[in-house]
Scaffold this motif. Structure first.
Motif, PDB file in Angstrom:
ATOM      1  N   LEU A  94       7.071   8.671 -10.647  1.00  0.00           N
ATOM      2  CA  LEU A  94       7.524   8.256  -9.326  1.00  0.00           C
ATOM      3  C   LEU A  94       7.366   6.742  -9.208  1.00  0.00           C
ATOM      4  O   LEU A  94       6.290   6.203  -9.501  1.00  0.00           O
ATOM      5  CB  LEU A  94       6.690   8.959  -8.254  1.00  0.00           C
ATOM      6  N   PRO A  95       8.421   6.021  -8.796  1.00  0.00           N
ATOM      7  CA  PRO A  95       8.325   4.553  -8.749  1.00  0.00           C
ATOM      8  C   PRO A  95       7.121   4.033  -7.978  1.00  0.00           C
ATOM      9  O   PRO A  95       6.514   3.039  -8.362  1.00  0.00           O
ATOM     10  CB  PRO A  95       9.640   4.153  -8.067  1.00  0.00           C
ATOM     11  N   GLU A  96       6.736   4.718  -6.878  1.00  0.00           N
ATOM     12  CA  GLU A  96       5.646   4.195  -6.061  1.00  0.00           C
ATOM     13  C   GLU A  96       4.308   4.238  -6.782  1.00  0.00           C
ATOM     14  O   GLU A  96       3.364   3.558  -6.393  1.00  0.00           O
ATOM     15  CB  GLU A  96       5.536   4.968  -4.748  1.00  0.00           C
ATOM     16  N   ALA A  97       4.200   5.035  -7.866  1.00  0.00           N
ATOM     17  CA  ALA A  97       2.931   5.141  -8.578  1.00  0.00           C
ATOM     18  C   ALA A  97       2.454   3.787  -9.079  1.00  0.00           C
ATOM     19  O   ALA A  97       1.249   3.549  -9.197  1.00  0.00           O
ATOM     20  CB  ALA A  97       3.059   6.122  -9.751  1.00  0.00           C
ATOM     21  N   ASN A  98       3.392   2.895  -9.365  1.00  0.00           N
ATOM     22  CA  ASN A  98       3.031   1.565  -9.852  1.00  0.00           C
ATOM     23  C   ASN A  98       3.688   0.454  -9.035  1.00  0.00           C
ATOM     24  O   ASN A  98       3.766  -0.673  -9.499  1.00  0.00           O
ATOM     25  CB  ASN A  98       3.441   1.436 -11.325  1.00  0.00           C
ATOM     26  N   ASP A  99       4.137   0.796  -7.830  1.00  0.00           N
ATOM     27  CA  ASP A  99       4.831  -0.176  -6.991  1.00  0.00           C
ATOM     28  C   ASP A  99       3.806  -0.995  -6.205  1.00  0.00           C
ATOM     29  O   ASP A  99       3.015  -0.451  -5.429  1.00  0.00           O
ATOM     30  CB  ASP A  99       5.782   0.542  -6.031  1.00  0.00           C
ATOM     31  N   ARG A 100       3.825  -2.294  -6.405  1.00  0.00           N
ATOM     32  CA  ARG A 100       2.794  -3.147  -5.810  1.00  0.00           C
ATOM     33  C   ARG A 100       2.809  -3.109  -4.286  1.00  0.00           C
ATOM     34  O   ARG A 100       1.753  -3.034  -3.646  1.00  0.00           O
ATOM     35  CB  ARG A 100       2.976  -4.583  -6.309  1.00  0.00           C
ATOM     36  N   SER A 101       3.994  -3.169  -3.682  1.00  0.00           N
ATOM     37  CA  SER A 101       4.062  -3.180  -2.223  1.00  0.00           C
ATOM     38  C   SER A 101       3.541  -1.866  -1.646  1.00  0.00           C
ATOM     39  O   SER A 101       2.849  -1.852  -0.620  1.00  0.00           O
ATOM     40  CB  SER A 101       5.492  -3.440  -1.750  1.00  0.00           C
ATOM     41  N   TYR A 102       3.838  -0.750  -2.318  1.00  0.00           N
ATOM     42  CA  TYR A 102       3.321   0.540  -1.860  1.00  0.00           C
ATOM     43  C   TYR A 102       1.805   0.579  -1.991  1.00  0.00           C
ATOM     44  O   TYR A 102       1.099   1.015  -1.069  1.00  0.00           O
ATOM     45  CB  TYR A 102       3.947   1.681  -2.663  1.00  0.00           C
ATOM     46  N   LEU A 103       1.283   0.135  -3.134  1.00  0.00           N
ATOM     47  CA  LEU A 103      -0.156   0.162  -3.356  1.00  0.00           C
ATOM     48  C   LEU A 103      -0.889  -0.749  -2.377  1.00  0.00           C
ATOM     49  O   LEU A 103      -1.994  -0.429  -1.934  1.00  0.00           O
ATOM     50  CB  LEU A 103      -0.473  -0.229  -4.799  1.00  0.00           C
ATOM     51  N   GLN A 104      -0.281  -1.862  -2.009  1.00  0.00           N
ATOM     52  CA  GLN A 104      -0.890  -2.741  -1.010  1.00  0.00           C
ATOM     53  C   GLN A 104      -0.950  -2.058   0.360  1.00  0.00           C
ATOM     54  O   GLN A 104      -1.875  -2.289   1.139  1.00  0.00           O
ATOM     55  CB  GLN A 104      -0.124  -4.055  -0.934  1.00  0.00           C
ATOM     56  N   LYS A 105       0.036  -1.213   0.634  1.00  0.00           N
ATOM     57  CA  LYS A 105       0.022  -0.442   1.890  1.00  0.00           C
ATOM     58  C   LYS A 105      -1.141   0.557   1.877  1.00  0.00           C
ATOM     59  O   LYS A 105      -1.856   0.712   2.869  1.00  0.00           O
ATOM     60  CB  LYS A 105       1.352   0.284   2.058  1.00  0.00           C
ATOM     61  N   VAL A 106      -1.336   1.228   0.743  1.00  0.00           N
ATOM     62  CA  VAL A 106      -2.469   2.153   0.606  1.00  0.00           C
ATOM     63  C   VAL A 106      -3.780   1.394   0.784  1.00  0.00           C
ATOM     64  O   VAL A 106      -4.692   1.845   1.492  1.00  0.00           O
ATOM     65  CB  VAL A 106      -2.436   2.854  -0.773  1.00  0.00           C
ATOM     66  N   TYR A 107      -3.866   0.227   0.161  1.00  0.00           N
ATOM     67  CA  TYR A 107      -5.073  -0.589   0.273  1.00  0.00           C
ATOM     68  C   TYR A 107      -5.327  -0.973   1.735  1.00  0.00           C
ATOM     69  O   TYR A 107      -6.470  -0.925   2.207  1.00  0.00           O
ATOM     70  CB  TYR A 107      -4.930  -1.840  -0.592  1.00  0.00           C
ATOM     71  N   ALA A 108      -4.273  -1.341   2.463  1.00  0.00           N
ATOM     72  CA  ALA A 108      -4.426  -1.709   3.883  1.00  0.00           C
ATOM     73  C   ALA A 108      -4.952  -0.524   4.692  1.00  0.00           C
ATOM     74  O   ALA A 108      -5.763  -0.703   5.616  1.00  0.00           O
ATOM     75  CB  ALA A 108      -3.089  -2.190   4.446  1.00  0.00           C
ATOM     76  N   GLU A 109      -4.502   0.688   4.353  1.00  0.00           N
ATOM     77  CA  GLU A 109      -5.019   1.879   5.038  1.00  0.00           C
ATOM     78  C   GLU A 109      -6.502   2.050   4.737  1.00  0.00           C
ATOM     79  O   GLU A 109      -7.294   2.419   5.620  1.00  0.00           O
ATOM     80  CB  GLU A 109      -4.223   3.112   4.595  1.00  0.00           C
ATOM     81  N   HIS A 110      -6.896   1.785   3.495  1.00  0.00           N
ATOM     82  CA  HIS A 110      -8.315   1.854   3.129  1.00  0.00           C
ATOM     83  C   HIS A 110      -9.134   0.843   3.923  1.00  0.00           C
ATOM     84  O   HIS A 110     -10.254   1.128   4.345  1.00  0.00           O
ATOM     85  CB  HIS A 110      -8.479   1.570   1.632  1.00  0.00           C
ATOM     86  N   VAL A 111      -8.581  -0.344   4.100  1.00  0.00           N
ATOM     87  CA  VAL A 111      -9.292  -1.394   4.844  1.00  0.00           C
ATOM     88  C   VAL A 111      -9.577  -0.931   6.276  1.00  0.00           C
ATOM     89  O   VAL A 111     -10.665  -1.186   6.818  1.00  0.00           O
ATOM     90  CB  VAL A 111      -8.475  -2.702   4.848  1.00  0.00           C
ATOM     91  N   GLU A 112      -8.617  -0.247   6.886  1.00  0.00           N
ATOM     92  CA  GLU A 112      -8.831   0.257   8.250  1.00  0.00           C
ATOM     93  C   GLU A 112      -9.953   1.288   8.283  1.00  0.00           C
ATOM     94  O   GLU A 112     -10.776   1.301   9.201  1.00  0.00           O
ATOM     95  CB  GLU A 112      -7.535   0.860   8.787  1.00  0.00           C
ATOM     96  N   ILE A 113      -9.982   2.167   7.279  1.00  0.00           N
ATOM     97  CA  ILE A 113     -11.055   3.173   7.203  1.00  0.00           C
ATOM     98  C   ILE A 113     -12.401   2.485   7.025  1.00  0.00           C
ATOM     99  O   ILE A 113     -13.377   2.786   7.726  1.00  0.00           O
ATOM    100  CB  ILE A 113     -10.789   4.152   6.037  1.00  0.00           C
ATOM    101  N   LEU A 114     -12.467   1.571   6.084  1.00  0.00           N
ATOM    102  CA  LEU A 114     -13.701   0.838   5.814  1.00  0.00           C
ATOM    103  C   LEU A 114     -14.181   0.074   7.038  1.00  0.00           C
ATOM    104  O   LEU A 114     -15.373   0.082   7.367  1.00  0.00           O
ATOM    105  CB  LEU A 114     -13.481  -0.131   4.643  1.00  0.00           C
TER     106      LEU A 114
END
Length: 236
Positions: free
Chosen positions: A183-203
């Motif tokens: 799946l393209p998103e598995a290594n898509d930087r913009s998608y992964l940065q979105k996941v990271y931003a969600e983690h930041v909100e949790i943290l």
């Protein structure tokens, strides 16, 4: 604050549903350019964050594709899914959705408990796991293990061994994109940065010792994944 994550997710879903309807009915055809972000904000009455979240999910599911310096254009989702998913991956979608549903319940509570029970050392471990993921994204490396470590650190911060045991049972396969390597998103930087931003909100919510905000942030994180994989399921 407590309903921000869930409210944003609902608004993003509304934007997704309406744009998909326009694509599927032919109002927006393959190759057509989507309106600009400010135009979409005005049309749907939502924030830029909501618009970007909706576009990211539509892109992940193959409905749209960005072209550098030009904008976002309607893609052919069927061609995207045929090229991207193997038979094994297609069969994995229902199980992935079931696991995300379970994780939403279990990890939503884990985040809330961690918010009021975590020690300074446990908070530091969550922060370090997220910092590690950010580094891997920046250097173009695989992030599944770091993503899993982030969720495991939250489970450990509940100081309740059953949350740790449950997540350990699933292992890194609990992270959906690890099951969909093509799946393209598995290594898509913009998608992964979105996941990271969600983690930041949790943290942030856990660091602030705000259980309800932590719960909602984790639920929003899981809902975003559910939405993406439901769209994949609908394409098969």
């Amino acid at each position: 604050m407590t309903t921000l994550g869930g409210g944003r997710q609902r608004l993003a879903q509304q934007v997704i549903d309406q744009l998909r309807a326009q694509i599927e009915t032919g109002k927006l055809r393959v190759g057509d350019q989507l309106p600009t972000e400010p135009q979409l904000e005005a049309t749907f009455g939502v924030s830029r964050t909501v618009v970007r979240e909706a576009i990211a999910d539509l892109r992940s599911a193959g409905f749209v594709k960005p072209i550098q310096g030009k904008g976002v254009f309607v893609a052919d989702p069927k061609a995207h899914s045929v090229l991207s998913l193997t038979p094994v991956e297609i069969k994995s979608i229902p199980e992935t959705l079931e696991l995300l549903e379970f994780r939403m319940a279990a990890e939503g509570e884990a985040a809330a408990i961690a918010a009021y029970r975590r020690t300074a050392e446990q908070e530091a471990a969550i922060r370090e796991a997220n910092r590690r993921m950010a580094h891997l994204i920046e250097t173009g490396q695989q992030t599944v293990e770091a993503d899993y470590a982030f969720h495991m650190a939250i489970a450990a911060a509940t100081n309740n061994r059953f949350y740790v045991d449950v997540l350990r049972h699933f292992g890194p396969r609990a992270i959906p994109r690890g099951q969909f390597p093509t799946l393209p998103e598995a290594n898509d930087r913009s998608y992964l940065q979105k996941v990271y931003a969600e983690h930041v909100e949790i943290l942030s919510a856990i660091a602030d010792q705000d259980p309800e905000r932590a719960r909602q942030a984790m639920r929003a994180h899981m809902l975003a994944s559910q939405r993406r994989y439901r769209m994949l399921a609908e394409q098969q």
